[in-house]
Design an enzyme around this catalytic site. Sequence first.
Site, PDB file in Angstrom:
ATOM      1  N   LYS A   1       0.851  -1.201   0.000  1.00 15.43           N
ATOM      2  CA  LYS A   1       0.000   0.000   0.000  1.00 15.43           C
ATOM      3  C   LYS A   1       0.883   1.247   0.000  1.00 15.43           C
ATOM      4  O   LYS A   1       1.907   1.277   0.698  1.00 15.43           O
ATOM      5  CB  LYS A   1      -0.897  -0.029   1.245  1.00 15.43           C
ATOM      6  CG  LYS A   1      -1.963   1.049   1.292  1.00 15.43           C
ATOM      7  CD  LYS A   1      -2.885   0.833   2.492  1.00 15.43           C
ATOM      8  CE  LYS A   1      -3.955   1.881   2.606  1.00 15.43           C
ATOM      9  NZ  LYS A   1      -4.869   1.634   3.753  1.00 15.43           N
TER      10      LYS A   1
ATOM     11  N   SER B   1      -9.944  -0.569   6.929  1.00 15.23           N
ATOM     12  CA  SER B   1      -9.383  -0.404   5.583  1.00 15.23           C
ATOM     13  C   SER B   1      -8.670  -1.615   4.991  1.00 15.23           C
ATOM     14  O   SER B   1      -8.328  -1.593   3.813  1.00 15.23           O
ATOM     15  CB  SER B   1      -8.430   0.785   5.559  1.00 15.23           C
ATOM     16  OG  SER B   1      -9.169   1.955   5.392  1.00 15.23           O
TER      17      SER B   1
ATOM     18  N   SER C   1      -9.754   1.751   2.691  1.00 15.43           N
ATOM     19  CA  SER C   1      -8.873   2.510   1.840  1.00 15.43           C
ATOM     20  C   SER C   1      -7.806   1.667   1.131  1.00 15.43           C
ATOM     21  O   SER C   1      -7.170   2.172   0.202  1.00 15.43           O
ATOM     22  CB  SER C   1      -8.163   3.587   2.672  1.00 15.43           C
ATOM     23  OG  SER C   1      -7.351   2.980   3.652  1.00 15.43           O
TER      24      SER C   1
END
Length: 505
Positions: A79, A178, A154
């Site tokens: 990420k 997330s 996210s």
Amino acid sequence: MELTDLTITQAHQGLIKKQFSALELAKAFLDRIKKRNKKISAFLTVCEDLALFQAKKIDDLVFQKRKIPLLAGIPCAIKDNILVKDIRCTAGSKILENYTAAYDATVIKLLKNQGVIVLGKANLDEFAIGSSGEYSAFGKTLNPHDLNRVSGGSSSGPAAAVADNLCVFALGSDTGGSIRLPASFCGVVGFKPTYGAVSRFGLMAMASSLDQIGPLARTVENAKIVFDAISKKDPMDSTSLGTDKRFQVSPGRLLEQPARQASFKFQDLVIGIPREYFVRGIEPEIEAKILEAIKKFEKMGARIKEIGLSHTKYALATYYIIMTAEVSANLARYDGIRFGFSKANSKIKNFTPTPKFGAGTKIKNLLDVYLQSRGKGFGEEVRRRIMLGTYVLSRGFYEAYYLKAQKVRTLIREDFNKAFQKVDIILTPTSPTLPFRIGEKMKNPLSMYLSDIFMIAVNLAGLPAISIPCGKVKNLPVGLQIIGKEFQDYKILEVAQALEKTCRI
Ligand code: GLN
């Protein structure tokens, strides 16, 4: 079977038996990324050179007949709020568009020590703020199961990359769901470890008392292997404890023996079903799917107990006070001076000044630099959170909101502690809805916030939780959430592995 379909264990076997090389494996993924990424926007940066360089090193070891770790040569996605030295790290924000990481996050160091191949940096909602992947400043990640729908956020990029076989596993971060929400929306496994099990050093902070790094993968076994590699106590993060029981625990935090080798029996399992999680607002087909899974577990011998988590109704409000307060403090460091984009030397294209400043505004003093850099560098949702957070921390409101929220947080924690005296694990749906359509919730931030309703209490209480795929409704994936006791991460993974099989039957 394609190389890109392999599990970690299968890929490891293939590498040591020389059925294929680490270079071939990495190239198979890089080729797939080239074909697919334009469509779904899962990666923001592809580090082809780094990946090929790392893969060659593994091939050399194999050639020299050296023993290689299980994760050596395994390609992954990271990420883009986790630092990988010398690679661009944007946090999905314009304010960090050209920022290059100066060092490796601890999790990256640990993975590199194992010989993991970093394919690239995966898309996310700006600064990990969001539930759909639509708040990235560099394009939304689409759901590989249906390109008209969101991938969940996210950690949108990590989840979509895993679901679309663009990597074997990915690392995400979970502040209020997330990792689990995008895992659920994309039909993969997403594990949020106990707060403190994994070091946050090198993770760009969103809300420090809630943030936790964890793996996304196609199987629970893969997630477990990655968790094992990254869950170490780290002197660079004073809240990190790892999962080793030898580590000293700070007072008030109880650390249990991680059940690494526990042999799982359904007959020994007591599953708690919180009545507060099966209420109005949850899509009936999702509820039916989860209840169907619970019936299956009961048939296998597990005992089901209804439980109450009475403060659940305050979780969303509590989260949105504590999280925004911490966001406003953490994002204060992006001031146009120290990191990334600055109005003092703006290179941003299509710059349109905020109405307050008007076209052609001259930057006159330091305050202007702050205001302009932050006003232009941050997206709308990030600015909304910063404003909320600044408000709840301001004089006169601090006691009424922030302090009160901290007290409610304790009550939420106590609810779970009480429940875990009666049950081993708690089962809930991960999300009340199926992956929604692109744009569906963009006009109404509150409806977007509601997507997190089943996940945020877990972050407030610091517990481990995993989302595993539990079949499909209307051809879209449904996720089942398993919540465990603090530091029983291995137990949760063990249970999830057993339930995963049953869910798929
Ligand atoms: N969707 C949540 C939010 O926007 C969760 C964010 C996260 O877990 N990083 O706050």
